[in-house]
Motif scaffolding. Structure first.
Motif, mmCIF file in Angstrom:
data_model
loop_
_atom_site.group_PDB
_atom_site.id
_atom_site.type_symbol
_atom_site.label_atom_id
_atom_site.label_comp_id
_atom_site.label_asym_id
_atom_site.label_seq_id
_atom_site.Cartn_x
_atom_site.Cartn_y
_atom_site.Cartn_z
ATOM 1 N N LEU A 63 0.546 -1.490 -0.060
ATOM 2 C CA LEU A 63 -0.079 0.059 0.449
ATOM 3 C C LEU A 63 1.096 1.584 -0.683
ATOM 4 C CD1 LEU A 63 -2.127 1.557 0.585
ATOM 5 C CD2 LEU A 63 -2.579 1.803 2.910
ATOM 6 N N LYS A 64 0.529 2.155 -1.152
ATOM 7 C CA LYS A 64 1.048 3.691 -1.228
ATOM 8 C C LYS A 64 0.290 4.186 -0.065
ATOM 9 C CE LYS A 64 3.208 5.889 -4.232
ATOM 10 N NZ LYS A 64 4.001 6.832 -6.114
ATOM 11 N N ILE A 65 1.350 4.705 0.658
ATOM 12 C CA ILE A 65 0.946 5.975 1.610
ATOM 13 C C ILE A 65 1.701 7.130 0.999
ATOM 14 C CG2 ILE A 65 1.367 7.129 3.909
ATOM 15 C CD1 ILE A 65 -0.485 4.131 4.097
ATOM 16 N N PRO A 66 1.059 7.803 0.090
ATOM 17 C CA PRO A 66 1.515 9.582 -0.254
ATOM 18 C C PRO A 66 1.971 10.357 1.002
ATOM 19 C CG PRO A 66 -0.643 9.821 0.120
ATOM 20 C CD PRO A 66 -0.239 8.345 0.530
ATOM 21 N N ALA A 67 3.432 11.452 0.588
ATOM 22 C CA ALA A 67 3.269 12.178 1.819
ATOM 23 C C ALA A 67 2.353 13.371 2.070
ATOM 24 C CB ALA A 67 4.508 13.080 0.623
ATOM 25 N N GLY A 68 2.380 14.048 3.651
ATOM 26 C CA GLY A 68 1.567 14.473 4.199
ATOM 27 C C GLY A 68 0.519 14.193 4.549
ATOM 28 N N THR A 69 0.472 12.847 4.749
ATOM 29 C CA THR A 69 -0.285 11.982 5.289
ATOM 30 C C THR A 69 -1.108 12.008 6.598
ATOM 31 O OG1 THR A 69 -0.553 10.039 3.675
ATOM 32 C CG2 THR A 69 -2.094 9.581 5.258
ATOM 33 N N GLN A 70 -2.183 12.423 6.486
ATOM 34 C CA GLN A 70 -3.182 12.908 7.648
ATOM 35 C C GLN A 70 -3.535 11.786 8.376
ATOM 36 O OE1 GLN A 70 -2.397 15.995 9.089
ATOM 37 N NE2 GLN A 70 -1.283 15.805 7.650
ATOM 38 N N THR A 71 -3.462 11.797 9.516
ATOM 39 C CA THR A 71 -4.233 9.995 10.836
ATOM 40 C C THR A 71 -5.501 10.140 10.351
ATOM 41 O OG1 THR A 71 -3.911 9.481 13.061
ATOM 42 C CG2 THR A 71 -4.624 11.611 12.904
ATOM 43 N N ASP A 72 -6.536 9.281 10.676
ATOM 44 C CA ASP A 72 -7.599 8.985 10.866
ATOM 45 C C ASP A 72 -7.716 8.787 8.540
ATOM 46 O OD1 ASP A 72 -7.730 8.244 13.269
ATOM 47 O OD2 ASP A 72 -9.231 10.622 13.655
ATOM 48 N N THR A 73 -6.744 8.925 7.527
ATOM 49 C CA THR A 73 -7.434 8.833 6.594
ATOM 50 C C THR A 73 -7.162 7.159 6.232
ATOM 51 O OG1 THR A 73 -5.221 10.587 6.489
ATOM 52 C CG2 THR A 73 -5.983 8.693 4.236
ATOM 53 N N TYR A 74 -8.173 7.057 5.428
ATOM 54 C CA TYR A 74 -8.796 6.059 4.880
ATOM 55 C C TYR A 74 -8.109 5.493 3.334
ATOM 56 C CZ TYR A 74 -12.044 4.645 9.113
ATOM 57 O OH TYR A 74 -12.136 4.884 10.052
ATOM 58 N N PHE A 75 -8.105 4.735 3.516
ATOM 59 C CA PHE A 75 -7.431 4.186 2.000
ATOM 60 C C PHE A 75 -8.177 2.668 1.868
ATOM 61 C CE2 PHE A 75 -3.942 5.947 3.585
ATOM 62 C CZ PHE A 75 -3.418 7.195 2.268
ATOM 63 N N ARG A 76 -8.755 2.395 0.348
ATOM 64 C CA ARG A 76 -9.740 1.025 0.832
ATOM 65 C C ARG A 76 -8.751 -0.175 -0.684
ATOM 66 N NH1 ARG A 76 -14.859 1.249 -3.931
ATOM 67 N NH2 ARG A 76 -13.290 2.085 -5.489
ATOM 68 N N LEU A 77 -8.560 -1.210 -0.366
ATOM 69 C CA LEU A 77 -7.864 -1.825 -1.560
ATOM 70 C C LEU A 77 -9.447 -2.802 -1.626
ATOM 71 C CD1 LEU A 77 -4.770 -3.639 1.240
ATOM 72 C CD2 LEU A 77 -4.796 -1.824 -0.288
ATOM 73 N N LYS A 78 -9.181 -2.750 -3.618
ATOM 74 C CA LYS A 78 -11.282 -2.758 -4.170
ATOM 75 C C LYS A 78 -10.721 -4.476 -4.137
ATOM 76 C CE LYS A 78 -14.027 -2.135 -7.486
ATOM 77 N NZ LYS A 78 -13.777 -0.942 -9.035
ATOM 78 N N GLY A 79 -12.230 -5.060 -3.523
ATOM 79 C CA GLY A 79 -11.803 -6.453 -4.282
ATOM 80 C C GLY A 79 -11.693 -7.118 -2.896
ATOM 81 N N LYS A 80 -10.649 -6.597 -1.329
ATOM 82 C CA LYS A 80 -10.549 -7.331 -0.881
ATOM 83 C C LYS A 80 -11.106 -7.317 0.685
ATOM 84 C CE LYS A 80 -6.134 -7.830 -2.839
ATOM 85 N NZ LYS A 80 -5.645 -9.539 -3.592
ATOM 86 N N GLY A 81 -12.286 -8.137 0.255
ATOM 87 C CA GLY A 81 -13.408 -7.352 1.382
ATOM 88 C C GLY A 81 -13.837 -9.502 1.794
ATOM 89 N N VAL A 82 -15.077 -9.816 1.591
ATOM 90 C CA VAL A 82 -15.927 -10.626 2.162
ATOM 91 C C VAL A 82 -16.467 -11.608 0.366
ATOM 92 C CG1 VAL A 82 -17.703 -12.465 3.484
ATOM 93 C CG2 VAL A 82 -15.679 -10.412 4.579
ATOM 94 N N PRO A 83 -16.813 -12.775 0.229
ATOM 95 C CA PRO A 83 -16.992 -12.979 -0.518
ATOM 96 C C PRO A 83 -18.451 -12.820 -0.661
ATOM 97 C CG PRO A 83 -15.357 -14.840 0.518
ATOM 98 C CD PRO A 83 -15.862 -12.913 1.141
ATOM 99 N N HIS A 84 -19.226 -12.668 -1.318
ATOM 100 C CA HIS A 84 -20.378 -11.906 -1.528
ATOM 101 C C HIS A 84 -21.282 -13.542 -1.036
ATOM 102 C CE1 HIS A 84 -21.535 -7.792 -3.088
ATOM 103 N NE2 HIS A 84 -19.791 -7.994 -2.761
ATOM 104 N N LEU A 85 -22.943 -13.433 -0.145
ATOM 105 C CA LEU A 85 -22.901 -15.210 0.146
ATOM 106 C C LEU A 85 -23.221 -15.727 -1.416
ATOM 107 C CD1 LEU A 85 -23.974 -17.037 2.450
ATOM 108 C CD2 LEU A 85 -25.733 -15.629 2.922
ATOM 109 N N ARG A 86 -24.058 -15.186 -2.649
ATOM 110 C CA ARG A 86 -24.955 -15.463 -3.341
ATOM 111 C C ARG A 86 -23.535 -15.336 -4.298
ATOM 112 N NH1 ARG A 86 -29.176 -17.254 -0.841
ATOM 113 N NH2 ARG A 86 -30.227 -16.421 -0.228
ATOM 114 N N GLY A 87 -22.775 -15.228 -4.496
ATOM 115 C CA GLY A 87 -21.260 -16.178 -5.127
ATOM 116 C C GLY A 87 -20.955 -15.081 -6.602
ATOM 117 N N PHE A 88 -21.390 -13.862 -6.230
ATOM 118 C CA PHE A 88 -20.653 -12.489 -6.943
ATOM 119 C C PHE A 88 -20.274 -11.676 -6.375
ATOM 120 C CE2 PHE A 88 -25.437 -14.769 -8.694
ATOM 121 C CZ PHE A 88 -24.840 -14.674 -9.835
#
Length: 372
Positions: A293-318
């Motif tokens: 994960l690349k952290i840009p210079a000047g990042t403030q605390t409590d900043t969120y970054f999103r990793l797309k598709g790295k969560g939970v599989p949908h229960l119906r399989g999609f």
């Protein structure tokens, strides 16, 4: 006391149709039934309406009443009436009980009871799914007697008291006529059959307690509180009825790093002051692997970054949800004097003057609350 005109009792004219007569009686039966209306005269009005309906709903009796009125050639017509089941059956007929004195057949097949089992699984087992065996105590038909309750080689006999109906009729003569009440047969307890020689295994019950092993497939993406239905794995039915179902309630343990919201997962990652100020590339654990994960210079605390598709599989399989990474900038502690001097020099070079900056912030807050 003379009887009122039956048409007057029901609030109808003599040209009322059979459907109008029935509707009028149903309305009065609902209003004055003794189980509903506790007024002192409700029972009398209910009986009066019942007498009127018994006559006006019968073509032959109605024709006779229209000709002779209450002076009827066949006196005592109401004295020997048979209210099959009494007020209970009449109440059933007009208030949804099925009417006509019908009762459940005690010998009909009955579906078995449903069962519930609570199962606790690990966080990642809920994410990726799991197959396992569970052990369920339940009631099943006795193998010795095949659920009949009778000793092998014999069979249950029809109850001589109720003749297999499971009910006894008790006749009472009341001011309203002869009432026939139906009750559970005291000889066979409503079963309709008598077992003279009981099975030695189940002692006549026809059922025994057993421990059942059931293979469960937990789908990937199941969440806390989910309920899985396993058809036909509840308690066995009676008299050839189908088994009930088993409902498995899922409880998911918490995880030390991840938190879940729907199909997304969240985590917090610490950053040093230098990483936040200068930027960096850090390694982040996901549900399946580690990623950069690349952290840009000047990042403030409590900043969120999103990793797309790295969560939970949908229960119906999609598809899958996302992973959200919150960075927390850690303030350095236990600084040496040299480190403090370096920070002071850094502050001077950056034009940061702590006391003046605090004064400036104070002035802005003062203006916001008190006005200029």
């Amino acid at each position: 006391m003379s009887k009122r005109d039956y048409y007057e009792v029901l609030g109808l004219g003599k040209d009322a149709s059979p459907d109008e007569i029935k509707k009028a009686y149903r309305k009065m039966a609902r209003q004055y039934h003794p189980d509903v209306n506790k007024a002192a005269d409700a029972e009398d009005k209910f009986k009066e309406a019942k007498d009127a309906y018994d006559v006006l709903s019968d073509d032959q009796k109605k024709a006779q009443y229209d000709r002779f009125g209450h002076v009827d050639p066949n006196q005592g017509m109401g004295g020997g009436q048979d209210f099959s089941g009494g007020f209970g059956d009449i109440f059933d007929m007009f208030f949804g009980g099925g009417g006509g004195g019908n009762r459940r057949n005690p010998n009909a097949p009955q579906r078995g009871n449903d069962l519930q089992y609570t199962m606790t699984i690990e966080f990642k087992e809920a994410i990726f799914g799991k197959e396992t065996d569970i052990h369920i105590p339940r009631t099943e038909n006795c193998d010795t007697c095949s659920g009949s309750g009778a000793k092998p080689g014999t069979k249950p006999e029809t109850c001589g008291t109720c003749h297999g109906s499971g009910q006894q009729e008790v006749v009472q003569n009341t001011a309203f006529g002869r009432i026939v009440n139906r009750r559970v047969c005291s000889t066979c307890n409503g079963q309709g059959k008598i077992i003279k020689e009981k099975c030695g295994t189940c002692h006549g019950a026809g059922k025994v307690k057993k421990q059942r092993t059931i293979h469960i497939k937990i789908p990937a993406g199941v969440d806390d509180g989910a309920q899985l239905r396993v058809s036909g794995e509840g308690e066995g039915g009676t008299r050839g009825g189908p088994a009930g179902d088993l409902y498995v309630v899922i409880r998911v343990k918490s995880h030390e790093f991840f938190e879940r919201e729907g199909n997304d997962v969240y985590c917090e990652v610490p950053l040093t002051f230098m990483q936040a100020a200068l930027g960096d590339e850090i390694e982040i654990p996901t549900l399946t692997e580690k990623v950069k994960l690349k952290i840009p210079a000047g990042t403030q605390t409590d900043t969120y970054f999103r990793l797309k598709g790295k969560g939970v599989p949908h229960l119906r399989g999609f598809g899958q949800g996302d992973q959200h990474v919150k960075v927390i900038v850690m303030t350095p502690t236990n600084l040496s004097e040299d480190q403090k001097d370096l920070l002071r020099q850094f502050g001077k070079q950056s034009g940061e003057h702590t006391h003046e900056q605090n004064q400036s912030i104070f002035e802005r807050m003062k203006r916001a609350f008190l006005g200029d």
